[in-house]
Structure formats: structure tokens, C-alpha cells
Design an enzyme around this catalytic site. Sequence first.
Site, PDB file in Angstrom:
ATOM      1  N   GLU A   1      -3.222   7.733   3.669  1.00  0.00           N
ATOM      2  CA  GLU A   1      -4.082   6.864   4.468  1.00  0.00           C
ATOM      3  C   GLU A   1      -5.506   6.856   3.927  1.00  0.00           C
ATOM      4  O   GLU A   1      -6.128   5.815   3.820  1.00  0.00           O
ATOM      5  CB  GLU A   1      -4.073   7.320   5.931  1.00  0.00           C
ATOM      6  CG  GLU A   1      -4.961   6.502   6.849  1.00  0.00           C
ATOM      7  CD  GLU A   1      -4.512   5.061   7.024  1.00  0.00           C
ATOM      8  OE1 GLU A   1      -5.370   4.219   7.358  1.00  0.00           O
ATOM      9  OE2 GLU A   1      -3.324   4.762   6.844  1.00  0.00           O
TER      10      GLU A   1
ATOM     11  N   GLY B   1     -12.690  16.224 -11.194  1.00  0.00           N
ATOM     12  CA  GLY B   1     -11.236  16.336 -11.156  1.00  0.00           C
ATOM     13  C   GLY B   1     -10.639  16.574  -9.785  1.00  0.00           C
ATOM     14  O   GLY B   1      -9.428  16.774  -9.669  1.00  0.00           O
TER      15      GLY B   1
ATOM     16  N   TYR C   1      -6.807   5.168 -10.332  1.00  0.00           N
ATOM     17  CA  TYR C   1      -5.412   5.236  -9.892  1.00  0.00           C
ATOM     18  C   TYR C   1      -4.462   4.741 -10.985  1.00  0.00           C
ATOM     19  O   TYR C   1      -3.419   5.337 -11.225  1.00  0.00           O
ATOM     20  CB  TYR C   1      -5.194   4.435  -8.610  1.00  0.00           C
ATOM     21  CG  TYR C   1      -5.978   4.936  -7.423  1.00  0.00           C
ATOM     22  CD1 TYR C   1      -6.197   6.297  -7.201  1.00  0.00           C
ATOM     23  CD2 TYR C   1      -6.503   4.049  -6.492  1.00  0.00           C
ATOM     24  CE1 TYR C   1      -6.913   6.750  -6.111  1.00  0.00           C
ATOM     25  CE2 TYR C   1      -7.213   4.492  -5.388  1.00  0.00           C
ATOM     26  CZ  TYR C   1      -7.411   5.839  -5.198  1.00  0.00           C
ATOM     27  OH  TYR C   1      -8.122   6.282  -4.111  1.00  0.00           O
TER      28      TYR C   1
ATOM     29  N   GLY D   1     -15.961  13.155 -10.530  1.00  0.00           N
ATOM     30  CA  GLY D   1     -15.929  13.424 -11.961  1.00  0.00           C
ATOM     31  C   GLY D   1     -15.525  14.848 -12.293  1.00  0.00           C
ATOM     32  O   GLY D   1     -15.371  15.200 -13.457  1.00  0.00           O
TER      33      GLY D   1
ATOM     34  N   TYR E   1     -10.907  10.913  -0.063  1.00  0.00           N
ATOM     35  CA  TYR E   1     -12.357  10.811  -0.262  1.00  0.00           C
ATOM     36  C   TYR E   1     -12.858  12.061  -0.960  1.00  0.00           C
ATOM     37  O   TYR E   1     -12.460  13.183  -0.623  1.00  0.00           O
ATOM     38  CB  TYR E   1     -13.058  10.658   1.090  1.00  0.00           C
ATOM     39  CG  TYR E   1     -14.560  10.586   0.982  1.00  0.00           C
ATOM     40  CD1 TYR E   1     -15.189   9.456   0.469  1.00  0.00           C
ATOM     41  CD2 TYR E   1     -15.360  11.652   1.375  1.00  0.00           C
ATOM     42  CE1 TYR E   1     -16.571   9.382   0.368  1.00  0.00           C
ATOM     43  CE2 TYR E   1     -16.740  11.587   1.278  1.00  0.00           C
ATOM     44  CZ  TYR E   1     -17.337  10.456   0.762  1.00  0.00           C
ATOM     45  OH  TYR E   1     -18.701  10.380   0.655  1.00  0.00           O
ATOM     46  N   VAL E   2     -13.740  11.849  -1.926  1.00  0.00           N
ATOM     47  CA  VAL E   2     -14.449  12.926  -2.614  1.00  0.00           C
ATOM     48  C   VAL E   2     -15.934  12.617  -2.506  1.00  0.00           C
ATOM     49  O   VAL E   2     -16.361  11.484  -2.781  1.00  0.00           O
ATOM     50  CB  VAL E   2     -14.009  13.040  -4.096  1.00  0.00           C
ATOM     51  CG1 VAL E   2     -14.855  14.064  -4.836  1.00  0.00           C
ATOM     52  CG2 VAL E   2     -12.527  13.388  -4.186  1.00  0.00           C
TER      53      VAL E   2
ATOM     54  N   TYR F   1     -19.048   4.855   2.711  1.00  0.00           N
ATOM     55  CA  TYR F   1     -18.796   4.450   1.334  1.00  0.00           C
ATOM     56  C   TYR F   1     -18.063   3.112   1.276  1.00  0.00           C
ATOM     57  O   TYR F   1     -18.367   2.260   0.442  1.00  0.00           O
ATOM     58  CB  TYR F   1     -17.992   5.533   0.604  1.00  0.00           C
ATOM     59  CG  TYR F   1     -17.522   5.105  -0.765  1.00  0.00           C
ATOM     60  CD1 TYR F   1     -18.418   5.027  -1.827  1.00  0.00           C
ATOM     61  CD2 TYR F   1     -16.197   4.757  -0.989  1.00  0.00           C
ATOM     62  CE1 TYR F   1     -17.995   4.627  -3.093  1.00  0.00           C
ATOM     63  CE2 TYR F   1     -15.765   4.356  -2.246  1.00  0.00           C
ATOM     64  CZ  TYR F   1     -16.667   4.283  -3.296  1.00  0.00           C
ATOM     65  OH  TYR F   1     -16.246   3.872  -4.531  1.00  0.00           O
ATOM     66  N   GLU F   2     -17.095   2.928   2.179  1.00  0.00           N
ATOM     67  CA  GLU F   2     -16.299   1.705   2.189  1.00  0.00           C
ATOM     68  C   GLU F   2     -16.968   0.561   2.955  1.00  0.00           C
ATOM     69  O   GLU F   2     -16.373  -0.489   3.130  1.00  0.00           O
ATOM     70  CB  GLU F   2     -14.909   1.980   2.781  1.00  0.00           C
ATOM     71  CG  GLU F   2     -14.055   2.854   1.889  1.00  0.00           C
ATOM     72  CD  GLU F   2     -12.657   3.097   2.431  1.00  0.00           C
ATOM     73  OE1 GLU F   2     -12.434   2.964   3.660  1.00  0.00           O
ATOM     74  OE2 GLU F   2     -11.776   3.430   1.625  1.00  0.00           O
TER      75      GLU F   2
END
Length: 160
Positions: A84, A96, A132, A94, A87-88, A26-27
Site C-alpha cells: 500500500e 539502499g 521500481y 540513496g 516511504y523513505v 511528499y505525494e
Amino acid sequence: MKTTIRPAVPGDLPLIATLIRDLAEYEKLAHEVRFDEAVLGANLFGPHPHAEVVIGEIDGVAQGFALYFHNFSTFEGRPGIYLEDLYVRPEARGAGLGKALLAYLAKLAIDRDCARLQWSVLHWNAPSIGFYESLGAVPLDEWTVMRVDGEALRSLAGQA
């Protein structure tokens, strides 16, 4: 939907490794993942753990994780929690779970008499930054993260 946050156990190591790899994808940093799963396990679950992990589940299915450790604020004279990685999985976003993971860590910080909960986020990750900030997090724009690793770390250590 039932959301559950629980501390990871040694049997979760393959799951944690998969989630770390998913996060790296993802990153756009998959090329930087080089951990050995046994070494990771020793550092998380060995006699002297260096970090802790919580697993986020939705309806009993693991959909995310948070890996964290204690840091220390000299100005506060108290420990903090440094997140550190969080991740979801995309299919669970969405629901929660990210908020539940952060709330769990915030409560843990309070329970452990920590001065703060802190983390870094990639500049390009606008959705996460907005999320955030919606929870009350503030960017520390006056700080630059510094790192020494690999050959530079060995070279610096050689000067001791």
C-alpha cells in the site's frame, strides 16, 4: 551504514503515523490524511489485523516503512502481497533502504507462497518509477485503478 528491516510493534504506532503523514506531504496528498491513530493501531495490531508494517532503519534510526496486506489472485489461485505504501525519508534516500524494504517484502512473498508483489505508483513520480523498473517491476498500463469511497460507498452499500 547498517540497514535493518524489522516488523513493526505496537510501540511504533506514533512513528508509523508520522511516516504516513510525511509520505502524504511528499505525494502532495496531506489534505487526504484523516486517520485516527487509535483506529490505525487497532487495524495494524488488534486481534484481527488488516495490514502489516515493516520499519526500515539505518544505523538504528527509523528512516522508512512499508505497509502491506494480502490480496488474492483468482488466476493464480494463490495470495499475493499488495504494498500500500513505501516511504523513505529524504535524508536517507540513496542508501539502499527502499531496495531493502522491497527485497524484504519479496522474500516474505516467497516464504508465504505468494504469486506476486504488487503496488501502485503515482504517474508523476518518475524517480520512483525508474527505481521500481530497475528492480524488475513492470507497469500494468492496461489496468485502471478504480475506487469507491465516502458518500459513493455509502450509496452503493445502500443498494445491497
